[in-house]
Design a protein around this motif. Structure first.
Motif, short mmCIF file in Angstrom:
data_model
loop_
_atom_site.label_atom_id
_atom_site.label_comp_id
_atom_site.label_asym_id
_atom_site.label_seq_id
_atom_site.Cartn_x
_atom_site.Cartn_y
_atom_site.Cartn_z
N VAL A 139 -1.75 5.24 -13.28
CA VAL A 139 -2.79 5.56 -12.31
C VAL A 139 -4.18 5.33 -12.91
CG1 VAL A 139 -3.67 7.33 -10.73
CG2 VAL A 139 -1.25 7.33 -11.38
N SER A 140 -5.10 4.85 -12.08
CA SER A 140 -6.51 4.71 -12.45
C SER A 140 -7.37 5.45 -11.43
CB SER A 140 -6.92 3.24 -12.49
OG SER A 140 -6.16 2.53 -13.45
N THR A 192 -5.98 4.34 -7.66
CA THR A 192 -5.13 3.17 -7.52
C THR A 192 -4.00 3.27 -8.54
OG1 THR A 192 -6.47 1.86 -9.06
CG2 THR A 192 -6.99 1.69 -6.71
N TRP A 193 -2.88 2.62 -8.28
CA TRP A 193 -1.75 2.71 -9.22
C TRP A 193 -0.91 1.46 -9.17
CZ3 TRP A 193 -2.58 5.80 -4.97
CH2 TRP A 193 -1.73 5.65 -3.88
N ASP A 194 -0.10 1.27 -10.22
CA ASP A 194 0.75 0.09 -10.35
C ASP A 194 1.97 0.20 -9.44
OD1 ASP A 194 -0.99 -0.81 -12.25
OD2 ASP A 194 0.24 -0.22 -13.97
N LYS A 195 2.46 -0.94 -9.02
CA LYS A 195 3.65 -1.00 -8.18
C LYS A 195 4.89 -0.59 -8.97
CE LYS A 195 6.35 -4.25 -5.38
NZ LYS A 195 6.46 -5.66 -4.91
N VAL A 196 5.78 0.15 -8.32
CA VAL A 196 7.06 0.53 -8.91
C VAL A 196 8.17 -0.21 -8.17
CG1 VAL A 196 8.71 2.41 -9.29
CG2 VAL A 196 6.26 2.79 -9.67
N LYS A 197 9.02 -0.89 -8.90
CA LYS A 197 10.10 -1.68 -8.29
C LYS A 197 11.01 -0.81 -7.44
CE LYS A 197 13.84 -4.93 -9.37
NZ LYS A 197 13.27 -6.01 -8.51
N GLY A 198 11.22 -1.23 -6.20
CA GLY A 198 12.15 -0.55 -5.32
C GLY A 198 11.61 0.72 -4.68
N ALA A 199 10.34 1.06 -4.92
CA ALA A 199 9.79 2.30 -4.37
C ALA A 199 9.65 2.20 -2.85
CB ALA A 199 8.45 2.62 -5.00
N SER A 200 10.00 3.28 -2.16
CA SER A 200 9.78 3.37 -0.71
C SER A 200 8.42 3.97 -0.40
CB SER A 200 10.88 4.22 -0.06
OG SER A 200 12.15 3.69 -0.32
N ALA A 240 3.84 -0.74 0.26
CA ALA A 240 2.81 -1.74 0.00
C ALA A 240 1.45 -1.11 -0.32
CB ALA A 240 2.67 -2.67 1.19
N SER A 241 1.25 0.15 0.09
CA SER A 241 -0.04 0.80 -0.12
C SER A 241 -0.06 1.48 -1.47
CB SER A 241 -0.29 1.82 1.00
OG SER A 241 -1.52 2.47 0.80
N ARG A 242 -1.07 1.13 -2.29
CA ARG A 242 -1.17 1.71 -3.63
C ARG A 242 -2.61 2.12 -3.94
NH1 ARG A 242 -0.33 -2.10 -6.99
NH2 ARG A 242 0.20 -3.80 -5.57
N ASN A 243 -3.23 2.79 -2.96
CA ASN A 243 -4.56 3.34 -3.18
C ASN A 243 -4.76 4.56 -2.28
OD1 ASN A 243 -6.06 2.41 -0.55
ND2 ASN A 243 -4.98 0.59 -1.31
N TYR A 244 -5.64 5.44 -2.72
CA TYR A 244 -5.90 6.67 -1.96
C TYR A 244 -7.30 7.15 -2.28
CZ TYR A 244 -5.78 11.61 -0.65
OH TYR A 244 -6.07 12.83 -0.11
N THR A 245 -8.01 7.66 -1.25
CA THR A 245 -9.35 8.22 -1.42
C THR A 245 -9.31 9.71 -1.16
OG1 THR A 245 -10.36 6.15 -0.68
CG2 THR A 245 -11.74 8.13 -0.66
N ASP A 246 -9.68 10.49 -2.18
CA ASP A 246 -9.74 11.94 -2.06
C ASP A 246 -11.19 12.32 -1.74
OD1 ASP A 246 -8.75 14.48 -2.02
OD2 ASP A 246 -8.64 14.72 -4.19
N LYS A 247 -11.43 12.82 -0.55
CA LYS A 247 -12.79 13.03 -0.05
C LYS A 247 -13.28 14.46 -0.24
CE LYS A 247 -12.10 9.51 3.53
NZ LYS A 247 -12.12 9.24 4.98
N ASN A 248 -14.62 14.60 -0.13
CA ASN A 248 -15.30 15.90 -0.13
C ASN A 248 -14.99 16.75 -1.36
OD1 ASN A 248 -16.49 15.39 2.42
ND2 ASN A 248 -14.57 15.97 3.42
#
Length: 299
Positions: free
Chosen positions: A124-125, A136-144, A168-176
């Protein structure tokens, strides 16, 4: 009388011959092979590696060995006879896999053990802007999908803040998020098998604070530099630091306990010397000061 004695001796010799025949029969009985039932004995199946393995999409066949009371049973005897064979069940998909050992030759029955197959661990970064933290984070093989956890302590108190159900989504924004608080994040991948989530290990924690204050430095007079910054509504006050080198040792020159004060006039400076400043807000919570990340400001 003499002849009678000889006859008695002959009878004795006959008796000795019969005893020798009995000993031969006993030797033949001891050579009969012994059949051992794995299921009724103390034999166990042991994995030579870990009991948990990473999902690869391919069949996994970890090496095993068989023991009884800590003594290993060779898979093949010295005379070339096979003592047992090894087979695997459910050893491709994530979940619980089984190793089956089947007795052969002088061994019969089956014994077994299990091992886990789980998704891999991601990396994770984190970065910041305004009152947001971006992950953001690296893809994991076979992850759902992925689950994101947050805490204000590195080693405990993590709570689920978001489930990302798209592989396919590997990013997230933590707000406030608060300016003065340090946040820690962990992420773990999961794979859905027959409607059940199989989880991987947690990532190593990453920490981040909200980006520092927006501030500036301006000259008020030949001897005074004014350091000013934007007000933070949830701050208890501000601290100002100064150095004569951008990457040098910064010393505190002012602590402002009034959250409404958003400037500091630095009059204790030498004319002609270039100064670098850091400003950071703090929040007083249960007698502990939490500071936001400092940024360097200089003339």
């Amino acid at each position: 009388d003499t002849e009678t004695t000889e006859t008695e001796i002959e009878d004795t010799e006959t008796t000795e011959t019969e005893t020798e025949d009995t000993e031969i029969d006993e030797t033949e009985i001891e050579e009969e092979p012994q059949i051992i039932d794995f299921e009724k004995s103390g034999y166990k199946v042991n994995l030579k590696e870990n009991t948990t393995f990473i999902y690869t999409g391919k069949s996994l066949k970890p090496e095993v060995y068989v023991t009884e009371n800590g003594i290993e049973l060779p898979k093949m005897a010295a005379d070339g006879t096979v003592n047992y064979t090894v087979s695997y069940k459910n050893n491709k998909e994530a979940g619980k896999a089984t190793v089956v050992v089947t007795g052969k030759g002088n061994y019969t029955g089956t014994i077994q053990t299990t091992f886990k197959i789980i998704p891999g661990t991601t990396k994770v970064s984190a970065s910041t802007a305004e009152k947001k933290i971006f992950l953001t984070w690296d893809k994991v093989k076979g992850a759902s999908g992925y689950k994101i956890y947050r805490s204000i302590s590195k080693d405990s108190g993590y709570k689920l803040v978001k489930t990302i159900s798209s592989k396919a989504s590997r990013n997230y924004t933590d707000k406030n998020k608060s300016y003065y608080r340090t946040y820690y994040y962990k992420i773990r991948a999961y794979r859905v098998v027959n409607g059940k989530k199989i989880y991987g290990e947690y990532s190593k924690p990453v920490k981040e604070q909200i980006a520092a204050l927006s501030a500036k430095v301006e000259r008020v007079s030949s001897k005074i530099l004014k350091v000013s910054w934007d007000k933070l509504s949830d701050a208890s006050g501000y601290v100002v630091y100064r150095s004569t080198s951008k990457s040098g040792n910064y010393k505190q020159i002012a602590k402002i306990n009034n959250k409404s004060t958003t400037f500091y006039n630095d009059a204790k400076r030498k004319v002609g010397v270039k100064y670098y400043y850091k400003v950071r807000a703090y929040k007083l919570i249960k007698n502990d000061n939490y500071y936001n990340k400092p940024i360097i400001f200089y003339q």
